[in-house]
Design a protein around this motif. Structure first.
Motif, PDB file in Angstrom:
ATOM      1  N   HIS A 177       0.839  -1.194   0.000  1.00  0.00           N
ATOM      2  CA  HIS A 177       0.000   0.000   0.000  1.00  0.00           C
ATOM      3  C   HIS A 177       0.876   1.247   0.000  1.00  0.00           C
ATOM      4  CE1 HIS A 177       0.478  -1.824   3.967  1.00  0.00           C
ATOM      5  NE2 HIS A 177       0.313  -0.646   4.551  1.00  0.00           N
ATOM      6  N   ASP A 178       0.268   2.379  -0.262  1.00  0.00           N
ATOM      7  CA  ASP A 178       1.021   3.619  -0.475  1.00  0.00           C
ATOM      8  C   ASP A 178       1.871   4.000   0.727  1.00  0.00           C
ATOM      9  OD1 ASP A 178      -0.011   3.864  -3.003  1.00  0.00           O
ATOM     10  OD2 ASP A 178      -1.566   5.321  -2.466  1.00  0.00           O
ATOM     11  N   GLU A 179       1.371   3.751   1.937  1.00  0.00           N
ATOM     12  CA  GLU A 179       2.136   4.113   3.125  1.00  0.00           C
ATOM     13  C   GLU A 179       3.480   3.397   3.167  1.00  0.00           C
ATOM     14  OE1 GLU A 179       1.758   4.248   8.020  1.00  0.00           O
ATOM     15  OE2 GLU A 179       0.250   3.188   6.839  1.00  0.00           O
ATOM     16  N   VAL A 180       3.515   2.173   2.668  1.00  0.00           N
ATOM     17  CA  VAL A 180       4.761   1.408   2.653  1.00  0.00           C
ATOM     18  C   VAL A 180       5.766   2.052   1.703  1.00  0.00           C
ATOM     19  CG1 VAL A 180       5.806  -0.811   2.065  1.00  0.00           C
ATOM     20  CG2 VAL A 180       3.632  -0.740   3.298  1.00  0.00           C
ATOM     21  N   LEU A 181       5.314   2.437   0.528  1.00  0.00           N
ATOM     22  CA  LEU A 181       6.223   3.069  -0.426  1.00  0.00           C
ATOM     23  C   LEU A 181       6.733   4.400   0.128  1.00  0.00           C
ATOM     24  CD1 LEU A 181       4.311   2.304  -3.735  1.00  0.00           C
ATOM     25  CD2 LEU A 181       6.356   1.166  -2.859  1.00  0.00           C
ATOM     26  N   ASP A 182       5.854   5.141   0.800  1.00  0.00           N
ATOM     27  CA  ASP A 182       6.298   6.390   1.441  1.00  0.00           C
ATOM     28  C   ASP A 182       7.350   6.094   2.510  1.00  0.00           C
ATOM     29  OD1 ASP A 182       4.570   7.856  -0.119  1.00  0.00           O
ATOM     30  OD2 ASP A 182       2.988   7.942   1.404  1.00  0.00           O
ATOM     31  N   PHE A 183       7.125   5.054   3.302  1.00  0.00           N
ATOM     32  CA  PHE A 183       8.099   4.649   4.323  1.00  0.00           C
ATOM     33  C   PHE A 183       9.452   4.342   3.687  1.00  0.00           C
ATOM     34  CE2 PHE A 183      10.133   0.783   6.047  1.00  0.00           C
ATOM     35  CZ  PHE A 183      10.542   1.236   7.289  1.00  0.00           C
ATOM     36  N   CYS A 184       9.452   3.535   2.641  1.00  0.00           N
ATOM     37  CA  CYS A 184      10.717   3.153   2.004  1.00  0.00           C
ATOM     38  C   CYS A 184      11.448   4.367   1.450  1.00  0.00           C
ATOM     39  CB  CYS A 184      10.460   2.136   0.897  1.00  0.00           C
ATOM     40  SG  CYS A 184       9.886   0.527   1.488  1.00  0.00           S
ATOM     41  N   ARG A 185      10.714   5.276   0.824  1.00  0.00           N
ATOM     42  CA  ARG A 185      11.361   6.466   0.264  1.00  0.00           C
ATOM     43  C   ARG A 185      11.933   7.354   1.372  1.00  0.00           C
ATOM     44  NH1 ARG A 185       7.115   5.936  -3.959  1.00  0.00           N
ATOM     45  NH2 ARG A 185       5.610   6.929  -2.550  1.00  0.00           N
ATOM     46  N   THR A 186      11.198   7.481   2.472  1.00  0.00           N
ATOM     47  CA  THR A 186      11.684   8.306   3.590  1.00  0.00           C
ATOM     48  C   THR A 186      12.953   7.704   4.197  1.00  0.00           C
ATOM     49  OG1 THR A 186       9.464   9.087   4.085  1.00  0.00           O
ATOM     50  CG2 THR A 186      11.096   9.257   5.846  1.00  0.00           C
ATOM     51  N   VAL A 187      12.943   6.392   4.404  1.00  0.00           N
ATOM     52  CA  VAL A 187      14.131   5.718   4.941  1.00  0.00           C
ATOM     53  C   VAL A 187      15.312   5.919   4.005  1.00  0.00           C
ATOM     54  CG1 VAL A 187      15.146   3.465   5.440  1.00  0.00           C
ATOM     55  CG2 VAL A 187      12.865   4.031   6.312  1.00  0.00           C
ATOM     56  N   LEU A 188      15.085   5.706   2.720  1.00  0.00           N
ATOM     57  CA  LEU A 188      16.192   5.809   1.768  1.00  0.00           C
ATOM     58  C   LEU A 188      16.703   7.236   1.641  1.00  0.00           C
ATOM     59  CD1 LEU A 188      14.952   3.299  -0.954  1.00  0.00           C
ATOM     60  CD2 LEU A 188      16.777   2.965   0.734  1.00  0.00           C
ATOM     61  N   GLU A 189      15.829   8.222   1.834  1.00  0.00           N
ATOM     62  CA  GLU A 189      16.305   9.610   1.843  1.00  0.00           C
ATOM     63  C   GLU A 189      17.302   9.821   2.971  1.00  0.00           C
ATOM     64  OE1 GLU A 189      12.713  11.828   2.139  1.00  0.00           O
ATOM     65  OE2 GLU A 189      12.405  11.951  -0.042  1.00  0.00           O
ATOM     66  N   GLU A 190      17.021   9.261   4.147  1.00  0.00           N
ATOM     67  CA  GLU A 190      17.959   9.416   5.260  1.00  0.00           C
ATOM     68  C   GLU A 190      19.226   8.593   5.032  1.00  0.00           C
ATOM     69  OE1 GLU A 190      16.702   9.607   9.242  1.00  0.00           O
ATOM     70  OE2 GLU A 190      14.680  10.361   8.774  1.00  0.00           O
ATOM     71  N   VAL A 191      19.094   7.454   4.391  1.00  0.00           N
ATOM     72  CA  VAL A 191      20.280   6.661   4.049  1.00  0.00           C
ATOM     73  C   VAL A 191      21.179   7.459   3.111  1.00  0.00           C
ATOM     74  CG1 VAL A 191      21.091   4.583   2.867  1.00  0.00           C
ATOM     75  CG2 VAL A 191      19.144   4.447   4.434  1.00  0.00           C
ATOM     76  N   MET A 192      20.581   8.091   2.118  1.00  0.00           N
ATOM     77  CA  MET A 192      21.372   8.852   1.148  1.00  0.00           C
ATOM     78  C   MET A 192      22.055  10.054   1.797  1.00  0.00           C
ATOM     79  SD  MET A 192      19.235   8.642  -2.460  1.00  0.00           S
ATOM     80  CE  MET A 192      17.622   9.043  -1.799  1.00  0.00           C
ATOM     81  N   GLU A 193      21.442  10.599   2.838  1.00  0.00           N
ATOM     82  CA  GLU A 193      22.090  11.710   3.545  1.00  0.00           C
ATOM     83  C   GLU A 193      23.399  11.280   4.200  1.00  0.00           C
ATOM     84  OE1 GLU A 193      19.351  13.152   6.381  1.00  0.00           O
ATOM     85  OE2 GLU A 193      17.944  13.982   4.917  1.00  0.00           O
ATOM     86  N   LEU A 194      23.445  10.041   4.682  1.00  0.00           N
ATOM     87  CA  LEU A 194      24.616   9.559   5.410  1.00  0.00           C
ATOM     88  C   LEU A 194      25.641   8.883   4.519  1.00  0.00           C
ATOM     89  CD1 LEU A 194      23.069   8.039   8.673  1.00  0.00           C
ATOM     90  CD2 LEU A 194      24.493  10.072   8.479  1.00  0.00           C
ATOM     91  N   PHE A 195      25.189   8.267   3.444  1.00  0.00           N
ATOM     92  CA  PHE A 195      26.077   7.463   2.607  1.00  0.00           C
ATOM     93  C   PHE A 195      26.138   8.051   1.202  1.00  0.00           C
ATOM     94  CE2 PHE A 195      24.470   4.620   5.891  1.00  0.00           C
ATOM     95  CZ  PHE A 195      25.606   3.947   6.299  1.00  0.00           C
ATOM     96  N   PRO A 196      27.243   8.699   0.834  1.00  0.00           N
ATOM     97  CA  PRO A 196      27.351   9.294  -0.497  1.00  0.00           C
ATOM     98  C   PRO A 196      27.664   8.301  -1.613  1.00  0.00           C
ATOM     99  CG  PRO A 196      29.343   9.714   0.773  1.00  0.00           C
ATOM    100  CD  PRO A 196      28.376   9.032   1.704  1.00  0.00           C
ATOM    101  N   SER A 197      27.784   7.031  -1.297  1.00  0.00           N
ATOM    102  CA  SER A 197      28.090   6.025  -2.314  1.00  0.00           C
ATOM    103  C   SER A 197      27.149   6.138  -3.511  1.00  0.00           C
ATOM    104  CB  SER A 197      27.949   4.630  -1.707  1.00  0.00           C
ATOM    105  OG  SER A 197      27.842   3.638  -2.720  1.00  0.00           O
TER     106      SER A 197
END
Length: 509
Positions: free
Chosen positions: A284-304
């Motif tokens: 459901h949409d909430e799950v996709l929003d969750f994944c995108r939010t998590v990955l945004e924070e991952v990208m903030e920490l990991f420039p790979s």
């Protein structure tokens, strides 16, 4: 007895090496001439050599040791280097800073083995043999994955892990941060991921059966610790590639936020078993929003440029029963639950690509990941070949040659490990990242290889190093040097183990 040829002492073996007569001797008066852009390489040289040698290696315009960047040395690529050692001078050149960092590790190996020790060496002459070396890696991806989800490891050990990777010219540290049994990275928007998902009440004590240790296990990193690890690894020329598992291997996340699953009112605990859990994310949409939010924070920490999202071992049972999943299948015009896996990963992959990143996923067949994914093929080399033929970039991580959680021999005295095949030193050395049958254009899509260390049966740094070394030496040699004779590798490894011992690596004998 004459000394062995220079290229017979280094691991990985350099591309070209010629020994010349004489030696260069470092003294307290040795100075380093640092070319523009080479400052970080000079800093690494001092940092690595100071504890054992006490050499100050101060900078000077007329230094006998010269570190120089020359972008016209295009044949050296991003990691290659040239090293010339004469009786009165040392010249290390590269087209890119990363190449200088690799050359610093070669200088370190050429010095007496005491240079790698933690304590000062007394009465040691710090000499380099005179030589000419030109060294370029065979494959651009030479990785090592460490699973900290099953058994958390302190960040201090992760730094030591990176130190040892850099010594062997391994350039990717794949950090497996989340799984069914634990979530180790803090996410500001979802604090329960570590508060709840970072802890389990007990752990299985064997590969099968319902036998548990009764001991709580937990841990999570702070954002500052992860950012510091990334910076530390970068100074050694190692890229940290994070992995956040989805849509399977997410039981720890669902214990923290049940509404992200397929039965939102269900209470779950962080999984205490090993193996594949059939609890997966909803669609459901909430799950996709969750994944995108998590990955945004991952990208903030990991420039790979690469970001791993797992993707394999996702049972379809819950999607087959879920009204929300059936509604998604109808809305998207999919054929059934099996199509949801590819649909889900395509949405995640597109999000990462729009943010300038390259998604990586585990592949069980080589053909199931969406376009744009870099494929990490682990089940069979044929899957690596299939993925490359489809146009994917591929990392060949065949489990029968790269999974270091498997026993190293059939000796009953070996500590418990993953059940199944032995992965011996010779198996690792014999693994060619380019699968048989690859044409030249397909082979060009094979980025390289990577070792995996899953930690169901490896809870401590001592056990991790026992499982990793010397097998990772074989993977490093194959990934950098390409095919080498087994006897040649073994003779170099016999010399190299003295370096591991100086570094107090708790290795397999």
């Amino acid at each position: 007895m004459p000394a062995p040829p220079l290229d017979a002492t280094l691991l990985p073996r350099p591309t070209k090496a010629r020994t010349r007569s004489g030696q260069f001797t470092f003294t307290a008066d040795t100075r380093v001439r640092v070319g523009e852009g080479a400052e970080d390489a000079a800093r690494l040289l001092r940092t690595l050599l100071a504890p054992a040698t006490g050499l100050p290696l101060h900078p000077a315009d007329d230094g006998a040791v010269v570190l120089a960047l020359d972008p016209d040395l295009t044949g050296l690529g991003t990691e290659g280097y040239g090293l010339t050692v004469g009786p009165h001078s040392v010249l290390l050149r590269a087209a890119r800073l990363t190449g200088l960092l690799r050359g610093v590790q070669t200088i370190r190996q050429l010095l007496p083995v005491q240079a790698l020790a933690r304590a000062p060496g007394r009465g040691v002459r710090w000499t380099l043999p005179c030589a000419e070396i030109t060294d370029v890696p065979r494959h651009p991806w030479r990785g090592a994955m460490l699973d900290v989800a099953r058994h958390f490891q302190p960040v201090e050990y992760l730094r030591r892990y990176v130190d040892l990777l850099a010594l062997h010219k391994i350039n990717v540290f794949h950090l497996h941060l989340t799984d069914d049994q634990g979530w180790r990275m803090p996410v500001t928007a979802y604090p329960k991921l570590t508060e709840i998902g970072g802890h389990r009440t007990r752990s299985m004590t064997g590969p099968t059966g319902d036998v548990y240790d009764g001991t709580a296990h937990g841990g999570a990193y702070t954002r500052a610790e992860l950012a510091g690890l990334v910076e530390y690894a970068s100074a050694l020329g190692v890229t940290v590639v994070p992995e956040i598992e989805m849509p399977g291997h997410v039981r720890a996340a669902l214990a923290a936020y049940p509404r992200l699953g397929n039965a939102p009112d269900r209470a779950l605990e962080v999984w205490t078993r090993w193996g594949v859990c059939d609890t997966v994310l909803g669609v459901h949409d909430e799950v996709l929003d969750f994944c995108r939010t998590v990955l945004e924070e991952v990208m903030e920490l990991f420039p790979s440029p690469y970001l791993h999202v797992g993707g394999d071992e996702c049972p379809l049972t819950e999607w087959e029963r879920s009204p929300l999943a059936r509604a998604r299948i109808a809305a998207e015009g999919l054929h059934g639950p099996a199509d949801l896996h590819r649909w889900f990963l395509a949405r995640i992959g597109d999000f990462l690509v729009r943010n300038g990143r390259r998604p990586v996923g585990w592949a069980e067949t080589g053909t199931e990941l969406p376009d744009g994914f870099t494929v990490m093929a682990w089940r069979d080399p044929a899957h690596a070949l299939a993925a490359a033929r489809r146009g994917h970039d591929v990392i060949n991580a065949h489990h029968r040659a790269t999974y270091l959680d498997h026993p190293q021999s059939a000796d009953p005295r070996e500590p418990p490990g993953q059940p199944g095949a032995v992965v011996a030193l010779r198996d690792v050395h014999g693994h060619d990242p380019v699968p048989a049958g690859a044409t030249s254009d397909v082979a060009a899509r094979v980025l390289g290889t990577q070792a995996q260390l899953w930690t169901e049966f490896a809870a401590t740094p001592e056990r991790l190093e026992y499982l990793t070394y010397p097998r990772l030496c074989a993977l490093a040699d194959r990934g950098w040097s390409g095919p080498t004779e087994w006897g040649d590798f073994r003779s170099r490894l016999d010399l190299h183990t003295a370096r591991l011992d100086a570094l107090e690596v708790r290795r397999h004998p």
